[in-house]
Motif scaffolding. Sequence first.
Motif, mmCIF file in Angstrom:
data_model
loop_
_atom_site.group_PDB
_atom_site.id
_atom_site.type_symbol
_atom_site.label_atom_id
_atom_site.label_comp_id
_atom_site.label_asym_id
_atom_site.label_seq_id
_atom_site.Cartn_x
_atom_site.Cartn_y
_atom_site.Cartn_z
ATOM 1 N N HIS A 125 -4.079 -2.515 -7.355
ATOM 2 C CA HIS A 125 -4.007 -3.129 -6.024
ATOM 3 C C HIS A 125 -3.353 -2.222 -4.986
ATOM 4 O O HIS A 125 -3.718 -2.241 -3.825
ATOM 5 C CB HIS A 125 -3.262 -4.463 -6.108
ATOM 6 N N VAL A 126 -2.346 -1.455 -5.407
ATOM 7 C CA VAL A 126 -1.708 -0.525 -4.480
ATOM 8 C C VAL A 126 -2.575 0.728 -4.359
ATOM 9 O O VAL A 126 -2.573 1.420 -3.351
ATOM 10 C CB VAL A 126 -0.275 -0.185 -4.961
ATOM 11 N N GLY A 127 -3.336 0.982 -5.417
ATOM 12 C CA GLY A 127 -4.307 2.072 -5.376
ATOM 13 C C GLY A 127 -3.678 3.437 -5.438
ATOM 14 O O GLY A 127 -4.180 4.392 -4.835
ATOM 15 N N ALA A 128 -2.580 3.552 -6.150
ATOM 16 C CA ALA A 128 -1.878 4.842 -6.181
ATOM 17 C C ALA A 128 -1.486 5.185 -7.612
ATOM 18 O O ALA A 128 -1.342 4.294 -8.452
ATOM 19 C CB ALA A 128 -0.621 4.753 -5.323
ATOM 20 N N PRO A 129 -1.312 6.467 -7.903
ATOM 21 C CA PRO A 129 -0.809 6.845 -9.230
ATOM 22 C C PRO A 129 0.644 6.391 -9.388
ATOM 23 O O PRO A 129 1.361 6.205 -8.411
ATOM 24 C CB PRO A 129 -0.921 8.368 -9.242
ATOM 25 N N PHE A 159 0.805 13.783 -6.623
ATOM 26 C CA PHE A 159 2.039 12.986 -6.735
ATOM 27 C C PHE A 159 2.705 13.209 -8.091
ATOM 28 O O PHE A 159 3.925 13.416 -8.189
ATOM 29 C CB PHE A 159 1.684 11.504 -6.542
ATOM 30 N N VAL A 160 1.877 13.196 -9.159
ATOM 31 C CA VAL A 160 2.414 13.417 -10.502
ATOM 32 C C VAL A 160 2.938 14.847 -10.616
ATOM 33 O O VAL A 160 4.036 15.081 -11.150
ATOM 34 C CB VAL A 160 1.322 13.142 -11.572
ATOM 35 N N ARG A 161 2.178 15.785 -10.067
ATOM 36 C CA ARG A 161 2.584 17.187 -10.169
ATOM 37 C C ARG A 161 3.892 17.440 -9.410
ATOM 38 O O ARG A 161 4.740 18.213 -9.856
ATOM 39 C CB ARG A 161 1.457 18.099 -9.666
ATOM 40 N N THR A 162 4.033 16.785 -8.265
ATOM 41 C CA THR A 162 5.280 16.924 -7.500
ATOM 42 C C THR A 162 6.471 16.407 -8.317
ATOM 43 O O THR A 162 7.531 17.051 -8.385
ATOM 44 C CB THR A 162 5.180 16.141 -6.171
ATOM 45 N N ALA A 163 6.275 15.239 -8.948
ATOM 46 C CA ALA A 163 7.374 14.677 -9.757
ATOM 47 C C ALA A 163 7.785 15.657 -10.849
ATOM 48 O O ALA A 163 8.985 15.895 -11.081
ATOM 49 C CB ALA A 163 6.936 13.346 -10.365
ATOM 50 N N LYS A 175 0.842 -1.212 0.000
ATOM 51 C CA LYS A 175 0.000 0.000 0.000
ATOM 52 C C LYS A 175 0.870 1.252 0.000
ATOM 53 O O LYS A 175 1.821 1.364 0.760
ATOM 54 C CB LYS A 175 -0.888 -0.014 1.269
ATOM 55 N N ALA A 176 0.542 2.217 -0.832
ATOM 56 C CA ALA A 176 1.381 3.417 -0.936
ATOM 57 C C ALA A 176 0.539 4.572 -1.466
ATOM 58 O O ALA A 176 -0.590 4.378 -1.928
ATOM 59 C CB ALA A 176 2.564 3.151 -1.861
ATOM 60 N N ASP A 177 1.113 5.768 -1.405
ATOM 61 C CA ASP A 177 0.427 6.962 -1.914
ATOM 62 C C ASP A 177 0.874 7.312 -3.320
ATOM 63 O O ASP A 177 0.237 8.130 -4.002
ATOM 64 C CB ASP A 177 0.705 8.150 -0.968
#
Lengths: 446, 446
Positions: free
Chosen positions: A401-405, A367-371, A167-169
């Motif tokens: 399954h991890v549910g994250a971008p 998360f994408v914007r931060t990258a 699990k992660a963000d």
Amino acid sequence: MTLTTPDLQAQIERGLRDLADLVALPSVSAQGRHLPETAAAVTALLEAEGFRVQAYPGQVAPVLVAEAGEGPFTLLIYNHYDVQPEDPTELWDTPPFTLTERDGRLYGRGASDDKGELISRLAGLRALKAARGGQLPLKVKWLIEGEEEVGSPSLEAFVAEHAAELKADGVWWEFGSVTPEGRPVLYAGLKGIVCLELRCRVAASDLHSSNGAVVDNPLWRLASAVAGLRDADGTVLIPGFHDDVRLASEADRAAIARLPGQGEALRDTYEVTRLLGEAADYHTRLNLKPVVNVNGFHGGYEGEGSKTVLPAFGMVKLDFRLVPDQDPARVVQLLRAHLDAGGFADIEIVELESHQHPSRSDLSHPFVRTAVQVAQQVYGAEPILNPSSGGSGPMHPFMAHVGAPVIALGIGNIGGRVHAPNENILRRDFETGVRFAAAFLEALGG
Amino acid sequence: MTLTTPDLQAQIERGLRDLADLVALPSVSAQGRHLPETAAAVTALLEAEGFRVQAYPGQVAPVLVAEAGEGPFTLLIYNHYDVQPEDPTELWDTPPFTLTERDGRLYGRGASDDKGELISRLAGLRALKAARGGQLPLKVKWLIEGEEEVGSPSLEAFVAEHAAELKADGVWWEFGSVTPEGRPVLYAGLKGIVCLELRCRVAASDLHSSNGAVVDNPLWRLASAVAGLRDADGTVLIPGFHDDVRLASEADRAAIARLPGQGEALRDTYEVTRLLGEAADYHTRLNLKPVVNVNGFHGGYEGEGSKTVLPAFGMVKLDFRLVPDQDPARVVQLLRAHLDAGGFADIEIVELESHQHPSRSDLSHPFVRTAVQVAQQVYGAEPILNPSSGGSGPMHPFMAHVGAPVIALGIGNIGGRVHAPNENILRRDFETGVRFAAAFLEALGG
């Protein structure tokens, strides 16, 4: 980040020594070479940074799951420690398993794919820890498999089974590249893929072609079936195929519009004489349009001159490249129905290997914007953000399954000869990659 | 004819000795073996019967033209003295160049194709001469080439150039067969043929198939072009292709209606699962319908599993089987126009070898009727008269330049393994062939 330039440079040099050590291990998954040994070496590197590392059995090589740090954000990094075979060895200018620097480039099998990616991230993490008194301001989970170069046969089931543990963000994908001008290229998605074989047989053995007036021809039947799969523009014609295609978002379209070039590099490198579609649609097609490819078509006589044979058998290899939210199994069903409806019930469909679902992250996700923002700062150039690569890979299980971008950014380059002799990275890209890793982890940690 | 049975039997035995001598000469035209030597042996056999023999240079082997006898009718016989290669030698049960009798069959390379045909006719001619006090009641011209098994490269031009010398009232073709039940099979025509290769290239080298969204696929292009050549029923769709097809005559249709079987033998022998058309149309299709065959289709990956490649190149081999009065050169023009009109101007057409025009004699011509009548008498069974074979051969130059109808009748059999190991004839068919030759020449002599 308070890391000084000399400190950072020291971490880069240490990382290059680690990379040389890993490259020296010929962890060729297709040949089952040195896989547990390389998993152990990676485990040691991670444990030295305080990671708790768990090794699980894979089909070919151990799957490593590591965890370290604490903070409000959890990042899952995905890499692999296996490499492609080195042959043809005689085409390497220096030994494939000896990391060798020459004219600003570092050569060696795995230098780019994927040991260089793995180590640049580890070196960045070390740099961040050094600047933060040994602490990581976020939780880092790291999934490192040893079967990527043989199609990640264990990965999808593994990620599904270990969903809670993983699990992660946000997920940082295993590859990425930098343009010759130094612009980082990011991908927020991958196409899905379905690989199939079509087979047609009309007799037990070949016949004289004078019988072509009374016996059907398997190569014509396959040709006719293949012809009906797409139109001259490359648009797939299978009824229902496009039903599940997700409309491109505003952000996707805006990102596509900012992508540089319109296929000139591809055209010039490969001397392509038949580009499909309008130049203005190049990136939309490449990144967002599902397609079918004929990978091979074989049957009957192949030699010089003519042979008046009516072949008994023929076969075609196909791949479908899918976009969200197309489903591989559904595509096979639709193809079967399409062939049946077209009078080709006799053409057999053989599914060649495990399918991959398409995946695409929301470009407006923080998360994408931060990258993208960190990449802009570190590289000092405008990042090239692709909503999706035209290629495929096992990204979907992470999103599902991890549910994250997921975002892909890395240290590859267009002349990197990945999977080929003289695989390499630019030293420049490794160094910037280390800096990006440190800054990205710091930014995510808040 | 006053020839007695013991005399005839002596001619048959002498013919078999001559055949053994000829089979012992490995006159393989594809390998240039023993060709002048075999031409000399044939010349000696003919000269012994009073033929004047002229040898002309061919591209591979001498062309023999012989002439003997005098009478109101001139018959031109066409045979060849070259044979197919004997390999794979290990599959022969007895040495290929030793004529060997076993269970009523005579085995050896050329026993059927075409030395057995040649000698059975010579033995019949001798028998007739013996019964007529050494005289032939007609003029016999004999064209015997040594390049048939390599596609008769000299023949068309030779026949055109020597038209006056070859002038005749009827032509006896080099082959024919007898059914297991003992019915002679006659052919009054052959289909024409055009052999082509289609080539398509989209790039200098193969690309990753992710580029299939923006680069056209040569295998799809070829498949689409090939699909458009015919319909599911096998009818050629090229505009203009059928314009020159001659309507079947009343006699042709009547002959077709009398042909036995509807493809059962073909279906059972080859386990054919997809016969084209209705059973009732079997012989009309096989003998009178022009077709296109896909002999080979090749490009891209052929191995196990999948390879996500976008091939740079592909090629297709085709043959067109033509019927009177289609013209091979015109068919190539029509195909070019058809491809251009369909958007396939980039697909290259390569003509693979010299074309052959279709040919079909008038079944009501007295020469053809005489052949059928004599066959009925000699074989004691109803002859099977085909307006045309489904196969092809250089019959057209004879009809065009010699200006005479052509009939094929001979001593082959369905288990004769022509072009394969254990080539053979039935002793029964050789004997009846000798008797037919004597009776046919006599009937033509009037």
